[in-house]
Design a protein around this motif. Sequence first.
Motif, mmCIF file in Angstrom:
data_model
loop_
_atom_site.group_PDB
_atom_site.id
_atom_site.type_symbol
_atom_site.label_atom_id
_atom_site.label_comp_id
_atom_site.label_asym_id
_atom_site.label_seq_id
_atom_site.Cartn_x
_atom_site.Cartn_y
_atom_site.Cartn_z
ATOM 1 N N ALA A 97 5.365 -13.540 -27.576
ATOM 2 C CA ALA A 97 4.184 -13.756 -26.736
ATOM 3 C C ALA A 97 4.562 -13.718 -25.256
ATOM 4 N N ASP A 98 5.704 -14.277 -24.902
ATOM 5 C CA ASP A 98 6.174 -14.244 -23.517
ATOM 6 C C ASP A 98 6.429 -12.805 -23.066
ATOM 7 N N PHE A 99 7.068 -12.005 -23.916
ATOM 8 C CA PHE A 99 7.279 -10.592 -23.594
ATOM 9 C C PHE A 99 5.948 -9.890 -23.360
ATOM 10 N N GLN A 100 4.954 -10.172 -24.203
ATOM 11 C CA GLN A 100 3.661 -9.509 -24.087
ATOM 12 C C GLN A 100 2.968 -9.859 -22.772
ATOM 13 N N VAL A 101 3.053 -11.109 -22.358
ATOM 14 C CA VAL A 101 2.444 -11.522 -21.077
ATOM 15 C C VAL A 101 3.130 -10.815 -19.911
ATOM 16 N N ARG A 102 4.457 -10.807 -19.920
ATOM 17 C CA ARG A 102 5.202 -10.159 -18.830
ATOM 18 C C ARG A 102 4.993 -8.644 -18.819
ATOM 19 N N GLU A 103 4.896 -8.060 -20.009
ATOM 20 C CA GLU A 103 4.668 -6.621 -20.127
ATOM 21 C C GLU A 103 3.301 -6.241 -19.547
ATOM 22 N N LYS A 104 2.287 -7.041 -19.846
ATOM 23 C CA LYS A 104 0.938 -6.779 -19.335
ATOM 24 C C LYS A 104 0.914 -6.836 -17.809
ATOM 25 N N ALA A 105 1.578 -7.823 -17.236
ATOM 26 C CA ALA A 105 1.629 -7.948 -15.779
ATOM 27 C C ALA A 105 2.364 -6.756 -15.159
ATOM 28 N N TYR A 106 3.484 -6.369 -15.748
ATOM 29 C CA TYR A 106 4.278 -5.253 -15.212
ATOM 30 C C TYR A 106 3.488 -3.946 -15.283
ATOM 31 N N SER A 107 2.901 -3.650 -16.443
ATOM 32 C CA SER A 107 2.157 -2.400 -16.568
ATOM 33 C C SER A 107 0.890 -2.425 -15.712
ATOM 34 N N GLY A 108 0.284 -3.598 -15.527
ATOM 35 C CA GLY A 108 -0.876 -3.707 -14.658
ATOM 36 C C GLY A 108 -0.544 -3.325 -13.234
#
Length: 92
Positions: free
Chosen positions: A21-32
């Motif tokens: 879940a932490d990876f998914q949150v950070r991934e969303k911010a980075y790709s955003g």
Amino acid sequence: MMFLARMDVRFPDTLTAEQIADFQVREKAYSGGLQESGKMAGIWRIVGEYANHSLFDVESNDELHEILSGFPMYPYMTIKVTPLSKHPNSIR
């Protein structure tokens, strides 16, 4: 320079649900951020898979490598990059 990247994610069984879940949150911010900057021109989910196709508009191969290796999930990705060039029949 335009590139199409297929990114497949495969987490090891040793990661917890919280870590994922932490990876998914950070991934969303980075790709955003990449989308807002225009470096990531589009992203599409591949139905039924933990994978996507992303379109990148970057200045160089090195810039693309830097962007791809910056993804938080990068250690768990298999990435296939296809360089693109404008098709002569394109109306855009």
